[in-house]
Each structure stands twice: as structure tokens, then as C-alpha cells.
Design a protein around this motif. Sequence first.
Motif, PDB file in Angstrom:
ATOM      1  N   VAL A 191     -13.071  25.424 -11.809  1.00  0.00           N
ATOM      2  CA  VAL A 191     -13.098  24.645 -13.051  1.00  0.00           C
ATOM      3  C   VAL A 191     -13.557  23.212 -12.771  1.00  0.00           C
ATOM      4  O   VAL A 191     -14.234  22.586 -13.603  1.00  0.00           O
ATOM      5  N   LEU A 192     -13.211  22.688 -11.596  1.00  0.00           N
ATOM      6  CA  LEU A 192     -13.566  21.313 -11.259  1.00  0.00           C
ATOM      7  C   LEU A 192     -15.069  21.114 -11.140  1.00  0.00           C
ATOM      8  O   LEU A 192     -15.551  19.982 -11.210  1.00  0.00           O
ATOM      9  N   TYR A 193     -15.800  22.198 -10.969  1.00  0.00           N
ATOM     10  CA  TYR A 193     -17.246  22.111 -10.765  1.00  0.00           C
ATOM     11  C   TYR A 193     -18.044  22.689 -11.929  1.00  0.00           C
ATOM     12  O   TYR A 193     -19.261  22.789 -11.864  1.00  0.00           O
ATOM     13  N   GLN A 194     -17.348  23.038 -13.005  1.00  0.00           N
ATOM     14  CA  GLN A 194     -18.019  23.547 -14.203  1.00  0.00           C
ATOM     15  C   GLN A 194     -18.430  22.370 -15.080  1.00  0.00           C
ATOM     16  O   GLN A 194     -17.582  21.676 -15.638  1.00  0.00           O
ATOM     17  N   GLY A 197     -20.839  18.251 -19.297  1.00  0.00           N
ATOM     18  CA  GLY A 197     -21.517  17.028 -19.680  1.00  0.00           C
ATOM     19  C   GLY A 197     -22.210  16.450 -18.461  1.00  0.00           C
ATOM     20  O   GLY A 197     -22.445  17.159 -17.468  1.00  0.00           O
ATOM     21  N   SER A 198     -22.526  15.187 -18.509  1.00  0.00           N
ATOM     22  CA  SER A 198     -23.248  14.526 -17.421  1.00  0.00           C
ATOM     23  C   SER A 198     -22.383  14.435 -16.169  1.00  0.00           C
ATOM     24  O   SER A 198     -21.156  14.568 -16.213  1.00  0.00           O
ATOM     25  N   ALA A 199     -23.030  14.158 -15.043  1.00  0.00           N
ATOM     26  CA  ALA A 199     -22.307  14.006 -13.781  1.00  0.00           C
ATOM     27  C   ALA A 199     -21.348  12.820 -13.841  1.00  0.00           C
ATOM     28  O   ALA A 199     -20.236  12.889 -13.314  1.00  0.00           O
ATOM     29  N   SER A 200     -21.745  11.742 -14.507  1.00  0.00           N
ATOM     30  CA  SER A 200     -20.861  10.577 -14.606  1.00  0.00           C
ATOM     31  C   SER A 200     -19.631  10.898 -15.452  1.00  0.00           C
ATOM     32  O   SER A 200     -18.523  10.446 -15.149  1.00  0.00           O
ATOM     33  N   MET A 201     -19.813  11.705 -16.513  1.00  0.00           N
ATOM     34  CA  MET A 201     -18.672  12.115 -17.322  1.00  0.00           C
ATOM     35  C   MET A 201     -17.717  12.982 -16.509  1.00  0.00           C
ATOM     36  O   MET A 201     -16.496  12.821 -16.554  1.00  0.00           O
ATOM     37  N   MET A 202     -18.274  13.912 -15.739  1.00  0.00           N
ATOM     38  CA  MET A 202     -17.448  14.784 -14.914  1.00  0.00           C
ATOM     39  C   MET A 202     -16.752  14.003 -13.805  1.00  0.00           C
ATOM     40  O   MET A 202     -15.595  14.279 -13.462  1.00  0.00           O
ATOM     41  N   ALA A 203     -17.435  12.993 -13.247  1.00  0.00           N
ATOM     42  CA  ALA A 203     -16.805  12.156 -12.218  1.00  0.00           C
ATOM     43  C   ALA A 203     -15.616  11.412 -12.804  1.00  0.00           C
ATOM     44  O   ALA A 203     -14.553  11.296 -12.169  1.00  0.00           O
ATOM     45  N   GLU A 204     -15.771  10.897 -14.026  1.00  0.00           N
ATOM     46  CA  GLU A 204     -14.658  10.215 -14.690  1.00  0.00           C
ATOM     47  C   GLU A 204     -13.486  11.176 -14.895  1.00  0.00           C
ATOM     48  O   GLU A 204     -12.323  10.811 -14.693  1.00  0.00           O
ATOM     49  N   GLN A 205     -13.795  12.417 -15.287  1.00  0.00           N
ATOM     50  CA  GLN A 205     -12.739  13.407 -15.496  1.00  0.00           C
ATOM     51  C   GLN A 205     -12.005  13.725 -14.191  1.00  0.00           C
ATOM     52  O   GLN A 205     -10.773  13.836 -14.158  1.00  0.00           O
ATOM     53  N   MET A 206     -12.746  13.842 -13.095  1.00  0.00           N
ATOM     54  CA  MET A 206     -12.105  14.139 -11.810  1.00  0.00           C
ATOM     55  C   MET A 206     -11.245  12.961 -11.346  1.00  0.00           C
ATOM     56  O   MET A 206     -10.151  13.161 -10.797  1.00  0.00           O
ATOM     57  N   ARG A 207     -11.710  11.753 -11.562  1.00  0.00           N
ATOM     58  CA  ARG A 207     -10.895  10.582 -11.200  1.00  0.00           C
ATOM     59  C   ARG A 207      -9.617  10.537 -12.037  1.00  0.00           C
ATOM     60  O   ARG A 207      -8.550  10.160 -11.547  1.00  0.00           O
TER      61      ARG A 207
END
Length: 302
Positions: A191-194, A197-207
Motif C-alpha cells: 500500500v505504501l507504494y501504490q 497522486g504525484s510523488a511529492s503528495m505520496m512523500a508527504e503521506q509517508m512522512r
Amino acid sequence: MPAAHMPQPDRDAPVVPMQDGGDRLSDRMLGDELRAHRERRGYTLADAARVIRGSTSKISRMERGQSPVKYRDLNDLALFYGVSREDRVLLEQLYQQTSNEDLFARFADVTPNYLKRLIRLERSAKWITVYESRVIPGLLQTEDYARALTRMIELERSDNEIELIVGLRKQRQLMLGQRRPNFVALIWEKVLYQPYGSASMMAEQMRFLRQAHATRNVSVRILPDWYMAPPTSVYHMTFEEGQSQELAYSEHADGANYITNKPQLDRTRKLLTNLRANIHKGKKNTEALERAVAHWEGLAAE
């Protein structure tokens, strides 16, 4: 006659709760902020009135702090004025200080009855355990992640309604890190790699996930990507009265099921026990979160 312009609050300073009649001052501050955003965009009172389906006199009273602001009106005006994320935070803080409006009244148009019951139960739960194999659990979603998922699922919703749904999710998150409930999220590593949205949005979500894991009473546990994860989500709650006081919740296309009978609860508990037995342990769990952060930050930097 236009209201006298009040000094603008320091936007970098936190909004502190008001005492001794402060609600009236918060009303005036919120109204002044709304008027400043309207004037910045060059809109008239009539323009704003059309947005909230009201009168110019209502807008004028709101801007003078003489009429309470409904959350839906605040949401619609903020979108119409193109308010930035930072300024939206200030508006939300001021609104919290002025409003006696019940949570469900604010979001009535976008909250089905079955979800209202869940939200009431969340507030009194001692433990909440959520398992997800497809998305980040709703209570741990960032605004942009939640917005992207909502747009994907709620195809018939307007932009304003989508913002209300995201706003409700933000309000539900406020309970995390408090004395209760204790919140455990079990998330399949894939799920962490699905991308939603954009990579920056996903990076914010992971942080955000990493930060949540370090928050009081919140635990984010990752199931390895090689694990054969069940496809169904699980939402399980226990209450102060004891471990026998529990229920499970499951959403489907047209509603939700509240599971309270013992055989089904036993199956749910066994499923969660099996999932917990297979999560990354200790340092490996932290490393799984860090890998996801590094992955998306690397893609965002390219």
C-alpha cells in the motif's frame, strides 16, 4: 456601510483559545479574515452571497462578526476565494473557537447515517484497530491523499462536497494522540507504494505516517510485501467496559455492517491476531516506513 478593518493576526502565530467572551472576538476575527480574502480577489458582497446562496446582508453580518458562520459557508467561500492551505488553517482555527455547531451538522450533507454512528463510537472507544490492504487508513490520510481517493470514488460529488468530506476526515483525526482511543493501524507494505497522486503528495503521506507512528497512543505497523494479505479491510473497536464490549465495522457499496455477534467477532479477532503475528518487528517496522519515505522523496526530487 463597510465594517472597520481590524488589524490582521500574525499568520505565523498559533491561534490560542479565547476566554471571557473571546468567542465574540473570534467571530470578528473570522469575519475580518473572510472579508480580507474577498477584497483581495476583488469580489463584491453580492458575488460572495451567490456562492453561499444567501443575501448580501448575511455576508455583511458574517464579515462584521454579527452572524455565525456555518462550516459549509466557510468551506464554499474559502474555495471561491482560492484561499491557500496556510490561510485555510487559520480560518479553521478561528472557526473552531467560534462554533458550537455539532460535528454532524457541519458535515450533514456528506455524512451517511451509518458513518455518523461510527464517528460517535470512535469517540468513546478504548482501542481502535484498523487493517488495510489497499489504501492508507482514513484516520491517517493527509488532505491531498484523502482528496485524491475521494475524487476517485465519489464521482458524482462537486468540488465543494469533496472538500467537506476531506474536512470531516481532518476533524476525525483530532482525536488521535489524545488520552484515548489507542489507535493501531496495520498496513500491507505494498500500500505504501501504490500511487494515488504525484510523488511529492505520496512523500508527504509517508512522512505523515512516520510522524503518526511517533505520536502518543498511535501505532503504525507494516505487514511485509511478501505476506499474502487478506483483501478485506477490518475496523475493530473495544470500549472501557471491558474486552467483551467490542464491535467490528465493515463498509460496502451501499452502507456498512456493524458486527456484534460472538462468532463473527471471534473470527475478526483471530484475523487481527494473525496479522499482528506477521508484522515487521521493532527496527524493521521503522525501516519499512523510512524506505517508503525515501522512495517517494527520491521520485519527487527527480
